[in-house]
Design an enzyme around this catalytic site. Structure first.
Site, mmCIF file in Angstrom:
data_model
loop_
_atom_site.group_PDB
_atom_site.id
_atom_site.type_symbol
_atom_site.label_atom_id
_atom_site.label_comp_id
_atom_site.label_asym_id
_atom_site.label_seq_id
_atom_site.Cartn_x
_atom_site.Cartn_y
_atom_site.Cartn_z
ATOM 1 N N SER A 36 4.541 -23.063 -58.745
ATOM 2 C CA SER A 36 5.057 -23.152 -59.908
ATOM 3 C C SER A 36 6.470 -22.563 -60.180
ATOM 4 C CB SER A 36 4.195 -22.695 -61.053
ATOM 5 O OG SER A 36 4.844 -22.637 -62.307
ATOM 6 N N TYR A 45 -1.164 -15.759 -63.208
ATOM 7 C CA TYR A 45 -1.020 -17.136 -62.662
ATOM 8 C C TYR A 45 0.093 -16.995 -61.852
ATOM 9 C CZ TYR A 45 0.338 -22.081 -62.871
ATOM 10 O OH TYR A 45 0.861 -23.442 -62.796
HETATM 11 N N1 LIG Z 1 1.658 -29.371 -65.606
HETATM 12 C C1 LIG Z 1 2.767 -28.559 -65.210
HETATM 13 O O1 LIG Z 1 3.454 -28.375 -66.005
HETATM 14 C C2 LIG Z 1 2.688 -27.697 -64.086
HETATM 15 C C3 LIG Z 1 3.846 -26.849 -63.866
HETATM 16 C C4 LIG Z 1 3.523 -25.957 -62.550
HETATM 17 C C5 LIG Z 1 2.716 -26.119 -61.902
HETATM 18 N N2 LIG Z 1 1.604 -27.036 -61.843
HETATM 19 C C6 LIG Z 1 0.597 -26.948 -61.062
HETATM 20 O O2 LIG Z 1 0.146 -28.248 -60.897
HETATM 21 C C7 LIG Z 1 -1.150 -28.318 -60.497
HETATM 22 C C8 LIG Z 1 -1.779 -29.419 -61.400
HETATM 23 O O3 LIG Z 1 -1.672 -29.147 -62.812
HETATM 24 P P1 LIG Z 1 -1.943 -30.296 -63.739
HETATM 25 O O4 LIG Z 1 -0.990 -29.864 -64.925
HETATM 26 O O5 LIG Z 1 -2.085 -31.808 -63.191
HETATM 27 O O6 LIG Z 1 -3.291 -29.703 -64.451
HETATM 28 P P2 LIG Z 1 -4.693 -30.550 -64.803
HETATM 29 O O7 LIG Z 1 -4.300 -31.862 -65.465
HETATM 30 O O8 LIG Z 1 -5.594 -29.618 -65.352
HETATM 31 O O9 LIG Z 1 -5.599 -31.000 -63.361
HETATM 32 C C9 LIG Z 1 -5.897 -30.099 -62.699
HETATM 33 C C10 LIG Z 1 -6.889 -30.699 -61.634
HETATM 34 O O10 LIG Z 1 -7.571 -29.522 -60.733
HETATM 35 C C11 LIG Z 1 -8.849 -30.164 -60.579
HETATM 36 N N3 LIG Z 1 -9.497 -28.803 -60.237
HETATM 37 C C12 LIG Z 1 -9.422 -27.562 -60.648
HETATM 38 N N4 LIG Z 1 -10.222 -26.609 -60.138
HETATM 39 C C13 LIG Z 1 -10.812 -27.371 -59.115
HETATM 40 C C14 LIG Z 1 -11.923 -27.210 -58.250
HETATM 41 N N5 LIG Z 1 -12.607 -25.926 -58.284
HETATM 42 N N6 LIG Z 1 -12.255 -28.112 -57.448
HETATM 43 C C15 LIG Z 1 -11.880 -29.516 -57.494
HETATM 44 N N7 LIG Z 1 -10.865 -29.439 -58.319
HETATM 45 C C16 LIG Z 1 -10.398 -28.640 -59.391
HETATM 46 C C17 LIG Z 1 -9.238 -30.573 -61.733
HETATM 47 O O11 LIG Z 1 -10.317 -31.366 -61.455
HETATM 48 P P3 LIG Z 1 -11.385 -31.968 -62.291
HETATM 49 O O12 LIG Z 1 -10.662 -32.272 -63.833
HETATM 50 O O13 LIG Z 1 -12.269 -32.967 -61.572
HETATM 51 O O14 LIG Z 1 -12.360 -30.752 -62.787
HETATM 52 C C18 LIG Z 1 -7.957 -31.443 -62.226
HETATM 53 O O15 LIG Z 1 -8.023 -32.655 -61.537
HETATM 54 C C19 LIG Z 1 -1.861 -27.218 -60.611
HETATM 55 O O16 LIG Z 1 -1.970 -26.293 -59.518
HETATM 56 C C20 LIG Z 1 -0.758 -26.599 -61.491
HETATM 57 O O17 LIG Z 1 -0.819 -24.885 -61.573
HETATM 58 C C21 LIG Z 1 1.649 -27.788 -63.324
#
Ligand SMILES: NC(=O)c1ccc[n+]([C@@H]2O[C@H](COP(=O)([O-])OP(=O)(O)OC[C@H]3O[C@@H](n4cnc5c(N)ncnc54)[C@H](OP(=O)(O)O)[C@@H]3O)[C@@H](O)[C@H]2O)c1
Length: 253
Positions: free
Chosen positions: A144, A157
């Site tokens: 991130s 974070y």
């Molecule tokens: N969105 C942004 O703006 C942004 C920016 C920078 C970085 N990121 C990074 O991108 C990644 C994805 O983010 P997102 O926005 O797509 O979030 P999200 O929609 O909340 O998705 C998170 C995913 O992680 C899975 N997960 C979390 N803990 C887990 C575990 N212990 N075992 C298996 N699966 C697990 C969840 O699975 P379940 O739903 O099946 O539990 C879900 O599919 C993250 O690492 C986040 O830090 C996002």
């Protein structure tokens, strides 16, 4: 020959049940990949599968990445049957918390979810890559911009994402002799269930401010998925140890 093609590539995507991971699965399916989609919620994984092309080529794996034993049991037969070509580690959680409220349990929770989970699955996924492999394996960690620049409330974070970035460089050096490329993608703000649930996402003024911080505006999930496709493909065969910052210019200022 299209160097960006993912045809005949077996790609594992964690966090595939939501947000960026789901979109990446859909976009990779359009490029012909055979997908192994990991998440904890089976019905959400099925929803992802329904959005993918060539559904018969993909497998759903319902597992908590912190359950190391279960993960080992799952990968044992998979590594015998398949040769994997890539893994994208999307699974993770976010947290906005003032420093005064930081606790051991919050530190543990974030480090487990954002670092241990990715390490667990990466160790198992690269097992099918033998020393003599003629094809490459592309290992991608999702960081991130909060691992690069600061924001109030992001202490814990940011630490998890900054630690991953430091680790990626050493791992790239260690695994290069096995033709395993290791890279990171560091996104700015992209609308997903994770970011929609942040308290500021409900406040129009705060969202306008956030938009202004990204000179090109906030991102869309495809902006991250398309970079993953590049790093997973043969077009990136000489790319390892890098951090691809995808933030609409947030960190350019
Ligand atoms: N969105 C942004 O703006 C942004 C920016 C920078 C970085 N990121 C990074 O991108 C990644 C994805 O983010 P997102 O926005 O797509 O979030 P999200 O929609 O909340 O998705 C998170 C995913 O992680 C899975 N997960 C979390 N803990 C887990 C575990 N212990 N075992 C298996 N699966 C697990 C969840 O699975 P379940 O739903 O099946 O539990 C879900 O599919 C993250 O690492 C986040 O830090 C996002």
């Amino acid at each position: 020959m299209n160097p960006f093609s993912l045809v005949n590539k077996n790609i594992i995507i964690t966090g595939a049940s939501s947000g960026l991971g789901r979109n990446c699965a859909v976009e990779c399916s359009k490029q012909g990949a055979n997908l192994f989609l990991i998440g904890r919620n089976m019905s959400a994984l099925v929803q992802t599968l329904n959005e993918c092309l060539n559904q018969e080529n993909h497998q759903l794996i319902c597992c908590d990445l912190l359950d190391t034993e279960k993960l080992k049991q799952i990968f044992l037969p998979l590594n015998e049957k398949f040769h994997f070509h890539g893994l994208v580690n999307f699974a993770g959680i976010s947290l906005t918390l003032p420093f005064r409220n930081t606790s051991d349990s919050k530190l543990n929770e974030l480090f487990q979810a954002n670092i241990y989970s990715a390490v667990n699955v990466s160790k198992l996924a690269i097992k099918s890559q033998k020393d003599s492999s003629s094809t490459q394996f592309s290992l991608i960690f999702i960081g991130s911009i909060m691992g690069l620049v600061g924001e109030s409330g992001k202490f814990v974070y940011s630490m998890t994402k900054g630690a991953l970035l430091a680790g990626v460089k050493s791992l790239a050096v260690e695994l290069a002799p096995k033709q395993i490329r290791v890279n990171m993608i560091s996104p700015g703000w992209v609308q997903t269930p994770m970011t929609e649930n942040q308290y500021y996402a409900k406040n129009q003024e705060a969202m306008d401010e956030l938009n202004k911080k990204h000179p090109l505006g906030v991102g869309k999930p495809e902006d991250i998925s398309w970079a993953c496709i590049y790093l997973l493909s043969d077009a990136a065969r000489w790319v390892t140890g890098t951090n691809l910052i995808l933030d609409g210019g947030y960190t350019a200022k």
